[in-house]
Design a protein around this motif. Structure first.
Motif, PDB file in Angstrom:
ATOM      1  N   ASP A 127      47.410  39.466  33.917  1.00  0.00           N
ATOM      2  CA  ASP A 127      47.613  38.454  34.852  1.00  0.00           C
ATOM      3  C   ASP A 127      48.856  37.810  35.004  1.00  0.00           C
ATOM      4  O   ASP A 127      49.177  37.221  35.934  1.00  0.00           O
ATOM      5  N   LEU A 128      50.045  38.060  33.930  1.00  0.00           N
ATOM      6  CA  LEU A 128      50.953  37.423  33.652  1.00  0.00           C
ATOM      7  C   LEU A 128      52.309  37.811  34.189  1.00  0.00           C
ATOM      8  O   LEU A 128      53.157  36.904  34.855  1.00  0.00           O
ATOM      9  N   ALA A 129      52.340  39.280  34.174  1.00  0.00           N
ATOM     10  CA  ALA A 129      53.699  39.762  34.721  1.00  0.00           C
ATOM     11  C   ALA A 129      55.031  39.117  34.051  1.00  0.00           C
ATOM     12  O   ALA A 129      55.892  39.092  34.397  1.00  0.00           O
ATOM     13  N   GLN A 130      54.896  38.872  32.584  1.00  0.00           N
ATOM     14  CA  GLN A 130      55.824  38.407  31.844  1.00  0.00           C
ATOM     15  C   GLN A 130      56.312  39.014  31.147  1.00  0.00           C
ATOM     16  O   GLN A 130      57.450  38.843  30.105  1.00  0.00           O
ATOM     17  N   ARG A 131      56.034  40.389  30.571  1.00  0.00           N
ATOM     18  CA  ARG A 131      56.384  41.076  29.429  1.00  0.00           C
ATOM     19  C   ARG A 131      56.366  42.622  29.869  1.00  0.00           C
ATOM     20  O   ARG A 131      55.605  42.915  30.755  1.00  0.00           O
ATOM     21  N   LEU A 139      46.663  47.187  35.974  1.00  0.00           N
ATOM     22  CA  LEU A 139      45.937  46.483  36.988  1.00  0.00           C
ATOM     23  C   LEU A 139      46.211  45.085  36.965  1.00  0.00           C
ATOM     24  O   LEU A 139      45.870  44.176  35.595  1.00  0.00           O
ATOM     25  N   ASN A 140      46.648  44.338  37.786  1.00  0.00           N
ATOM     26  CA  ASN A 140      46.580  42.909  38.090  1.00  0.00           C
ATOM     27  C   ASN A 140      45.811  42.471  39.338  1.00  0.00           C
ATOM     28  O   ASN A 140      46.145  42.745  40.468  1.00  0.00           O
ATOM     29  N   GLN A 141      44.723  41.941  39.325  1.00  0.00           N
ATOM     30  CA  GLN A 141      43.708  41.661  40.220  1.00  0.00           C
ATOM     31  C   GLN A 141      44.166  40.269  41.012  1.00  0.00           C
ATOM     32  O   GLN A 141      43.196  40.007  41.892  1.00  0.00           O
ATOM     33  N   ASN A 142      45.112  39.903  40.724  1.00  0.00           N
ATOM     34  CA  ASN A 142      45.363  38.234  41.099  1.00  0.00           C
ATOM     35  C   ASN A 142      46.079  38.392  42.541  1.00  0.00           C
ATOM     36  O   ASN A 142      46.920  39.198  42.924  1.00  0.00           O
ATOM     37  N   PRO A 143      45.760  37.765  43.550  1.00  0.00           N
ATOM     38  CA  PRO A 143      46.197  37.879  44.939  1.00  0.00           C
ATOM     39  C   PRO A 143      47.593  37.090  44.968  1.00  0.00           C
ATOM     40  O   PRO A 143      47.841  36.247  45.696  1.00  0.00           O
ATOM     41  N   LEU A 144      48.564  37.609  44.226  1.00  0.00           N
ATOM     42  CA  LEU A 144      50.186  37.120  44.114  1.00  0.00           C
ATOM     43  C   LEU A 144      50.854  37.895  45.183  1.00  0.00           C
ATOM     44  O   LEU A 144      50.781  38.963  45.366  1.00  0.00           O
ATOM     45  N   GLY A 164      46.479  43.060  43.017  1.00  0.00           N
ATOM     46  CA  GLY A 164      45.799  42.586  44.413  1.00  0.00           C
ATOM     47  C   GLY A 164      44.111  42.209  44.009  1.00  0.00           C
ATOM     48  O   GLY A 164      43.553  43.143  43.163  1.00  0.00           O
ATOM     49  N   SER A 165      43.537  41.601  44.790  1.00  0.00           N
ATOM     50  CA  SER A 165      42.035  41.226  44.614  1.00  0.00           C
ATOM     51  C   SER A 165      41.322  42.469  44.991  1.00  0.00           C
ATOM     52  O   SER A 165      39.879  42.516  44.879  1.00  0.00           O
ATOM     53  N   THR A 166      41.894  43.490  45.866  1.00  0.00           N
ATOM     54  CA  THR A 166      41.207  44.744  46.155  1.00  0.00           C
ATOM     55  C   THR A 166      40.555  45.517  44.696  1.00  0.00           C
ATOM     56  O   THR A 166      39.401  45.963  44.858  1.00  0.00           O
ATOM     57  N   PHE A 167      41.101  45.139  43.831  1.00  0.00           N
ATOM     58  CA  PHE A 167      40.849  45.835  42.369  1.00  0.00           C
ATOM     59  C   PHE A 167      40.179  44.859  41.507  1.00  0.00           C
ATOM     60  O   PHE A 167      40.165  45.021  40.323  1.00  0.00           O
ATOM     61  N   ALA A 168      39.763  43.837  42.017  1.00  0.00           N
ATOM     62  CA  ALA A 168      39.028  42.734  41.024  1.00  0.00           C
ATOM     63  C   ALA A 168      37.928  43.424  40.456  1.00  0.00           C
ATOM     64  O   ALA A 168      36.948  44.153  40.928  1.00  0.00           O
TER      65      ALA A 168
END
Length: 223
Positions: A127-131, A139-144, A164-168
């Protein structure tokens, strides 16, 4: 297909990592996959629930809780090495897995590279995309708005990004309910208060008091 899932839960971590991995595990099991979880033992963890759903669990035990990755978003090298050491020891007599799925805020490419000998492919749920991550699929399912650009330079060039949320990761219950849901935009009669799988700081009580002080007492509250 053999799948290993590394995820933790506790009164401080919450239930989200394990909950969404269980959703994925149930779908993979329907496709014929053999699923095993790798979990640290902490106060309030969901290891009994994972087993109750029919999945094997390899337990990691940290004599000093401070030596365990905290899931706080910061990956510390010595903690990752200790986690990787225990994980490899737990899997020592097992065959190579087809997939290793990692859902953990405090594990990074250092941990994933150490586990490479035990798996053919690695999927990271983030979820973070920090490392950085040493993975084949992320997989990052957040609509950023800036996904997948956030991962530029943080994953191998060959890594496939599902953004994205398509992959929630939602359970079948939500799909079933959406098909029969009647949308009602009339007066509010019921409020659901859900602050995740753990509320160590007691914010739920603050929310309930705020609702009680500002809204009609006739409302039905579900926590």
């Amino acid at each position: 297909m053999r799948v290993l899932i590394r995820a933790d839960s506790s009164v401080s971590i919450g239930a989200g990592h394990v909950a969404r991995c269980l959703t994925l595990a149930r779908y993979l099991r329907l496709l014929g996959a053999s699923i095993s979880f790798i979990c640290g033992r902490f106060p309030g963890d969901l290891v009994p629930m994972i087993r109750a759903q029919g999945f094997a669990v390899y337990e990691l035990n940290f004599a000093d809780v401070q030596a365990a990755p905290s899931c706080a978003g910061n990956a510390h090298e010595e903690q990752e090495k200790e986690d990787a050491r225990q994980t490899l020891n737990a899997l020592l007599r097992e065959d190579t897995a087809d997939w290793l799925i990692v859902d953990h805020y405090a594990l990074s490419d250092r941990w994933e590279t150490l586990l490479r000998p035990m798996c053919r492919n690695i999927l990271v749920i983030d979820d973070l995309a920090q490392r950085g991550h040493d993975c084949d699929l992320l997989l990052n399912q957040n609509p950023l708005p800036d996904l997948p650009a956030r991962y530029h330079g943080r994953v191998p060039p060959s890594c496939k990004l599902l953004a994205g949320s398509t992959f929630a990761l939602l359970s079948q219950q939500f799909t079933d309910l959406r098909a029969v849901l009647v949308r009602d935009f009339g007066p509010v009669r019921r409020i659901l208060v859900a602050l995740g799988g753990a509320d160590e700081s007691g914010f739920t009580v603050t929310v309930l008091k705020t609702i009680e002080d500002t809204l009609a007492a006739a409302l039905e509250l579900n926590v």
